[in-house]
Design a protein around this motif. Structure first.
Motif, PDB file in Angstrom:
ATOM      1  N   SER A  91      35.723 -79.886  60.662  1.00 53.68           N
ATOM      2  CA  SER A  91      36.815 -79.004  61.070  1.00 53.68           C
ATOM      3  C   SER A  91      36.368 -78.047  62.167  1.00 53.68           C
ATOM      4  N   ALA A  92      35.132 -77.565  62.069  1.00 52.51           N
ATOM      5  CA  ALA A  92      34.620 -76.660  63.096  1.00 52.51           C
ATOM      6  C   ALA A  92      34.524 -77.364  64.448  1.00 52.51           C
ATOM      7  N   ARG A  93      34.040 -78.596  64.443  1.00 55.20           N
ATOM      8  CA  ARG A  93      33.956 -79.362  65.687  1.00 55.20           C
ATOM      9  C   ARG A  93      35.335 -79.620  66.264  1.00 55.20           C
ATOM     10  N   SER A  94      36.299 -79.909  65.384  1.00 58.29           N
ATOM     11  CA  SER A  94      37.663 -80.141  65.851  1.00 58.29           C
ATOM     12  C   SER A  94      38.269 -78.872  66.428  1.00 58.29           C
ATOM     13  N   ALA A  95      37.944 -77.726  65.819  1.00 55.05           N
ATOM     14  CA  ALA A  95      38.463 -76.451  66.323  1.00 55.05           C
ATOM     15  C   ALA A  95      37.933 -76.141  67.707  1.00 55.05           C
ATOM     16  N   MET A  96      36.696 -76.548  67.991  1.00 52.40           N
ATOM     17  CA  MET A  96      36.094 -76.285  69.292  1.00 52.40           C
ATOM     18  C   MET A  96      36.481 -77.328  70.339  1.00 52.40           C
ATOM     19  N   SER A  97      37.038 -78.443  69.886  1.00 50.27           N
ATOM     20  CA  SER A  97      37.436 -79.501  70.813  1.00 50.27           C
ATOM     21  C   SER A  97      38.828 -79.240  71.369  1.00 50.27           C
ATOM     22  N   ARG A  98      39.008 -79.561  72.631  1.00 47.46           N
ATOM     23  CA  ARG A  98      40.320 -79.405  73.255  1.00 47.46           C
ATOM     24  C   ARG A  98      41.153 -80.687  73.163  1.00 47.46           C
ATOM     25  N   LYS A  99      40.571 -81.722  72.596  1.00 43.27           N
ATOM     26  CA  LYS A  99      41.280 -82.982  72.460  1.00 43.27           C
ATOM     27  C   LYS A  99      42.329 -82.869  71.359  1.00 43.27           C
ATOM     28  N   GLU A 100      43.546 -83.245  71.657  1.00 42.18           N
ATOM     29  CA  GLU A 100      44.635 -83.124  70.701  1.00 42.18           C
ATOM     30  C   GLU A 100      44.611 -84.287  69.710  1.00 42.18           C
ATOM     31  N   ILE A 101      44.886 -83.965  68.427  1.00 40.04           N
ATOM     32  CA  ILE A 101      45.005 -85.014  67.428  1.00 40.04           C
ATOM     33  C   ILE A 101      46.379 -85.659  67.540  1.00 40.04           C
ATOM     34  N   GLN A 102      46.452 -86.933  67.188  1.00 38.66           N
ATOM     35  CA  GLN A 102      47.700 -87.673  67.289  1.00 38.66           C
ATOM     36  C   GLN A 102      48.139 -88.155  65.905  1.00 38.66           C
ATOM     37  N   PRO A 103      49.159 -87.503  65.303  1.00 41.98           N
ATOM     38  CA  PRO A 103      49.661 -87.973  64.027  1.00 41.98           C
ATOM     39  C   PRO A 103      50.190 -89.402  64.160  1.00 41.98           C
ATOM     40  N   ARG A 104      49.908 -90.239  63.170  1.00 44.78           N
ATOM     41  CA  ARG A 104      50.348 -91.629  63.220  1.00 44.78           C
ATOM     42  C   ARG A 104      51.541 -91.826  62.301  1.00 44.78           C
ATOM     43  N   SER A 105      52.481 -92.624  62.748  1.00 46.19           N
ATOM     44  CA  SER A 105      53.681 -92.891  61.979  1.00 46.19           C
ATOM     45  C   SER A 105      53.503 -94.137  61.128  1.00 46.19           C
ATOM     46  N   VAL A 106      54.026 -94.101  59.912  1.00 42.49           N
ATOM     47  CA  VAL A 106      54.015 -95.259  59.015  1.00 42.49           C
ATOM     48  C   VAL A 106      55.448 -95.765  58.904  1.00 42.49           C
ATOM     49  N   GLN A 107      55.637 -97.048  59.136  1.00 43.29           N
ATOM     50  CA  GLN A 107      56.973 -97.630  59.181  1.00 43.29           C
ATOM     51  C   GLN A 107      57.288 -98.388  57.899  1.00 43.29           C
ATOM     52  N   GLY A 108      58.593 -98.546  57.620  1.00 42.83           N
ATOM     53  CA  GLY A 108      59.021 -99.340  56.478  1.00 42.83           C
ATOM     54  C   GLY A 108      60.164 -98.676  55.734  1.00 42.83           C
ATOM     55  N   SER A 109      60.665 -99.377  54.696  1.00 38.65           N
ATOM     56  CA  SER A 109      61.710 -98.819  53.851  1.00 38.65           C
ATOM     57  C   SER A 109      61.113 -97.708  52.992  1.00 38.65           C
ATOM     58  N   GLN A 110      61.978 -96.963  52.312  1.00 40.62           N
ATOM     59  CA  GLN A 110      61.481 -95.878  51.476  1.00 40.62           C
ATOM     60  C   GLN A 110      60.586 -96.413  50.363  1.00 40.62           C
ATOM     61  N   ARG A 111      60.952 -97.561  49.769  1.00 40.94           N
ATOM     62  CA  ARG A 111      60.110 -98.153  48.725  1.00 40.94           C
ATOM     63  C   ARG A 111      58.771 -98.593  49.306  1.00 40.94           C
ATOM     64  N   ALA A 112      58.821 -99.200  50.482  1.00 44.11           N
ATOM     65  CA  ALA A 112      57.581 -99.651  51.118  1.00 44.11           C
ATOM     66  C   ALA A 112      56.696 -98.466  51.496  1.00 44.11           C
ATOM     67  N   LEU A 113      57.310 -97.391  51.943  1.00 40.78           N
ATOM     68  CA  LEU A 113      56.538 -96.207  52.319  1.00 40.78           C
ATOM     69  C   LEU A 113      55.890 -95.543  51.111  1.00 40.78           C
ATOM     70  N   PHE A 114      56.589 -95.576  49.982  1.00 38.32           N
ATOM     71  CA  PHE A 114      55.975 -95.059  48.763  1.00 38.32           C
ATOM     72  C   PHE A 114      54.716 -95.858  48.427  1.00 38.32           C
TER      73      PHE A 114
END
Length: 207
Positions: A91-114
């Motif tokens: 976390s400390a290294r990430s705080a010092m980094s200027r590189k942005e994190i990219q949240p990833r999307s999970v696709q599918g129906s609600q049952r599949a996502l569960f």
């Protein structure tokens, strides 16, 4: 003989880890931003269920092992503290980094996502180590089944609100933008929290 369960330490450490950026929280955030609230809530429900599974396994499994092999407690204690220190450094290294994190999307129906959320948490090798270290330090050998159930229930409720809260918050565009702008500050706070939790585990009196 009555034994004391250190519920505040368990809940605080669990709060820090569950709320910090990781595969689960990033997946929830990405799904909320790209697929909407209902889909992200389904994913969060699967992740919460996986968390409950590891919590039960750690609580009852460790309790049985520690009654016959006290040295296991010390191994889990130091491994857990080391893991938290690793998260603090990350976390400390990430705080010092200027590189942005990219949240990833999970696709599918609600049952599949569960199902995908459940699989995401069940296949995470760090989960059992984390829960194991928390229960090993917070719950002494000899704790009653009622005490174990109280801890499991408290952690389940807390994780439910954390993961589902992320799903609700990140479905709001202005929340997402604000989080990304303040990401480095959040990471710095998480680094401090992980470090303090690791030190607390190492210095806890288990006798």
């Amino acid at each position: 003989m009555s034994v004391e369960v250190n519920l505040p330490i368990i809940l605080l450490a669990s709060l820090i880890v569950a709320a910090s950026p990781g595969p689960a929280t990033l997946a929830i955030a990405g799904t909320a931003m790209r697929s909407g609230r209902k889909q992200s809530l389904a994913l969060a429900s699967g992740i919460t269920t996986g968390s409950l599974f590891w919590s039960c396994a750690a609580a009852f499994g460790l309790g049985a092992v520690m009654l016959t092999h006290a040295w296991v407690l010390e191994i889990i204690r130091y491994c857990g503290a080391g893991y938290l220190m690793f998260l603090a450094l990350k976390s400390a290294r990430s705080a010092m980094s200027r590189k942005e994190i990219q949240p990833r999307s999970v696709q599918g129906s609600q049952r599949a996502l569960f199902g995908k959320g459940l699989a995401l948490h069940l296949t995470n090798p760090k989960a059992i180590l984390f829960f194991g270290s928390l229960y090993a330090v917070g719950i002494p050998a000899g704790a009653s089944p009622q005490q174990l159930l109280l801890v499991i229930a408290a952690m389940a409720v807390q994780n439910f609100f954390i993961f589902h809260g992320y799903a609700l918050m990140f479905s709001l565009p202005h929340v997402t933008g604000g989080y990304l702008k303040l990401r480095r500050w959040f990471e710095g706070a998480f680094a401090l929290g992980f470090g303090l939790a690791g030190v607390k585990i190492l210095t806890a009196r288990l006798g």
